[in-house]
Design an enzyme around this catalytic site. Structure first.
Site, short mmCIF file in Angstrom:
data_model
loop_
_atom_site.label_atom_id
_atom_site.label_comp_id
_atom_site.label_asym_id
_atom_site.label_seq_id
_atom_site.Cartn_x
_atom_site.Cartn_y
_atom_site.Cartn_z
N CYS A 109 -16.10 -7.06 14.20
CA CYS A 109 -15.31 -8.08 14.90
C CYS A 109 -14.42 -7.50 16.00
O CYS A 109 -13.80 -8.26 16.76
CB CYS A 109 -14.45 -8.86 13.90
N ASP A 147 -2.76 1.65 6.94
CA ASP A 147 -1.91 1.22 5.84
C ASP A 147 -1.66 -0.28 5.87
O ASP A 147 -1.65 -0.94 4.82
CB ASP A 147 -0.59 1.98 5.87
N CYS A 207 -12.33 -4.34 6.47
CA CYS A 207 -11.64 -5.05 7.54
C CYS A 207 -10.98 -6.30 6.95
O CYS A 207 -11.65 -7.12 6.32
CB CYS A 207 -12.61 -5.42 8.65
N CYS A 261 -12.69 -9.66 8.90
CA CYS A 261 -14.06 -10.13 8.70
C CYS A 261 -14.70 -9.63 7.41
O CYS A 261 -15.78 -10.08 7.03
CB CYS A 261 -14.95 -9.74 9.89
N ASP A 274 0.86 -1.19 0.00
CA ASP A 274 0.00 0.00 0.00
C ASP A 274 0.89 1.23 0.00
O ASP A 274 1.61 1.48 0.97
CB ASP A 274 -0.91 0.00 1.23
N GLU A 331 -1.73 -1.53 -5.97
CA GLU A 331 -2.94 -0.85 -6.40
C GLU A 331 -2.78 -0.36 -7.84
O GLU A 331 -1.67 -0.07 -8.29
CB GLU A 331 -3.23 0.35 -5.50
N CYS A 358 -12.71 -2.21 14.04
CA CYS A 358 -13.82 -2.76 13.26
C CYS A 358 -15.06 -2.88 14.15
O CYS A 358 -15.01 -3.55 15.19
CB CYS A 358 -13.43 -4.13 12.70
#
Length: 363
Positions: free
Chosen positions: A341, A348, A318, A321, A181, A265, A338
């Site tokens: 969860c 990052d 997330c 989950c 990332d 990306e 999150c």
């Protein structure tokens, strides 16, 4: 596996050879601009397009009228016409800008030629002769062509386009997989939690660049002192460019050597540059060049670079989950928990994990 690879070396021409190189560069620039005008006026006045073959015939006649063009490398002049034709093809087919005239002779200039021979520590160029050069790397393959470059700081380089077999150089890296990332504060964060700091090359040399540019603006146009100051400004720009490329090459090479699968990306850098608050920082970090280097080095090292879709919400999802948190659209949110969860995420690191997961799905 046959692959076309480029090798760039520094040239050290003597005074006579510098004059010959400058003359060839000037002739190539003249031919390019001359026939750009011919093609442009032909369309504006008669609505007729002029092809490469026609301009090549015109060049033969032009060399009879202007005998000084015969002192230049004939292959280089023909390549200028091919470059002009390519510029027109890109304009019509690839939605590029209309071809522009070559800039002043004190800017970066190039020409392409063929029939190159390496003779020990010297390289033989058509019309120039045997020129001393620094061959920093050895290669084995057929030289297809060479591009001669004179930089704004009046340095000379030769870039050799070599066709070689890279089958022996391919090295598999035991299926090691990594997700990356990219960012502005950290150059990138991987899915293992490792980070590489952004060197901020332009920012570190901004004060020096401003000082030299102020001095340049005070020099009288056309004076010898202005020309000397112009070279000083060009040297600062060259240092920024060299430092940035050195950093990008080292990082991209290391990643390709150590990993079999690299997930990144698919960023639309041109669109990101429209944000005037971040445009300078984005241009300094050079994501586009970094991804370009990864793509071609992946072939050389036998690894895979997988690009995930542009609009995949890697920072909002997330990694444990799969819950999508819209609150993380705000770039100021660097850490979040999150709601589903309860996992605490670094923005990052979480994005890097999601990029890898998505890439493996695509693969």
């Amino acid at each position: 596996m046959e692959y076309t690879k480029g090798y760039k070396f520094r040239l050290y021409p003597n005074k006579t050879q510098k004059n010959l190189l400058n003359k060839i560069l000037g002739c190539c620039r003249f031919v390019y601009n001359r026939f750009l005008t011919v093609r442009k006026e032909s369309w504006e006045n008669e609505k007729k397009s002029v092809s490469y073959t026609q301009t090549s015939s015109m060049l033969t006649q032009l060399k009879k009228e202007m005998a000084w063009l015969n002192d230049a490398d004939s292959i280089a002049l023909q390549q200028s016409l091919r470059n002009l034709d390519t510029a027109y093809q890109n304009f019509f087919k690839n939605d590029r800008g209309y071809p522009r005239y070559k800039s002043k002779k004190n800017h970066r200039q190039t020409y392409r030629t063929m029939n190159i021979r390496i003779e020990g520590k010297r390289i033989r160029l058509p019309k120039v002769g045997s020129v001393k050069f620094e061959q920093s790397r050895n290669f084995h393959g057929k030289i297809l062509n060479a591009t001669i470059t004179r930089t704004a700081t009046e340095k000379y380089f030769v870039s050799l386009c070599v066709e070689e077999d890279i089958a022996d150089n391919l090295k598999l890296n035991a299926d090691k997989q990594i997700g990356i990332d990219v960012g502005l504060k950290e150059f990138y964060t991987d899915n293992f939690g490792n980070t590489v700091s952004n060197p901020r090359i332009l920012k570190s040399l901004t004060l020096r660049l401003r000082r030299e540019q102020r001095r340049l603006s005070k020099k009288k146009i056309g004076s010898h002192n202005r020309d000397k100051q112009r070279i000083k400004v060009a040297r600062v720009h060259e240092k920024i460019s060299n430092a940035r490329l050195d950093f990008l090459h080292k990082e991209s090479t290391r990643l390709c050597r150590e990993n079999q699968t690299i997930a990144v990306e698919s960023l639309q850098v041109k669109n990101l540059m429209k944000n005037h608050k971040l445009a300078k920082a984005i241009s300094d970090v050079s994501w586009g060049e970094f991804f370009r280097q990864l793509s071609y080095k992946a072939i050389l090292y036998g690894c895979d670079v997988i690009k995930i879709p542009t609009f995949y919400p890697s920072s909002q999802t997330c990694s444990c989950c799969g819950f999508k948190n819209p609150m993380t659209k705000n770039l100021s949110v660097r850490n979040w928990r999150c709601p589903k969860c309860g996992t605490f995420h670094d923005r990052d690191l979480n994005a890097a994990k999601n990029i890898l997961y998505k890439a493996l799905e695509i693969k």
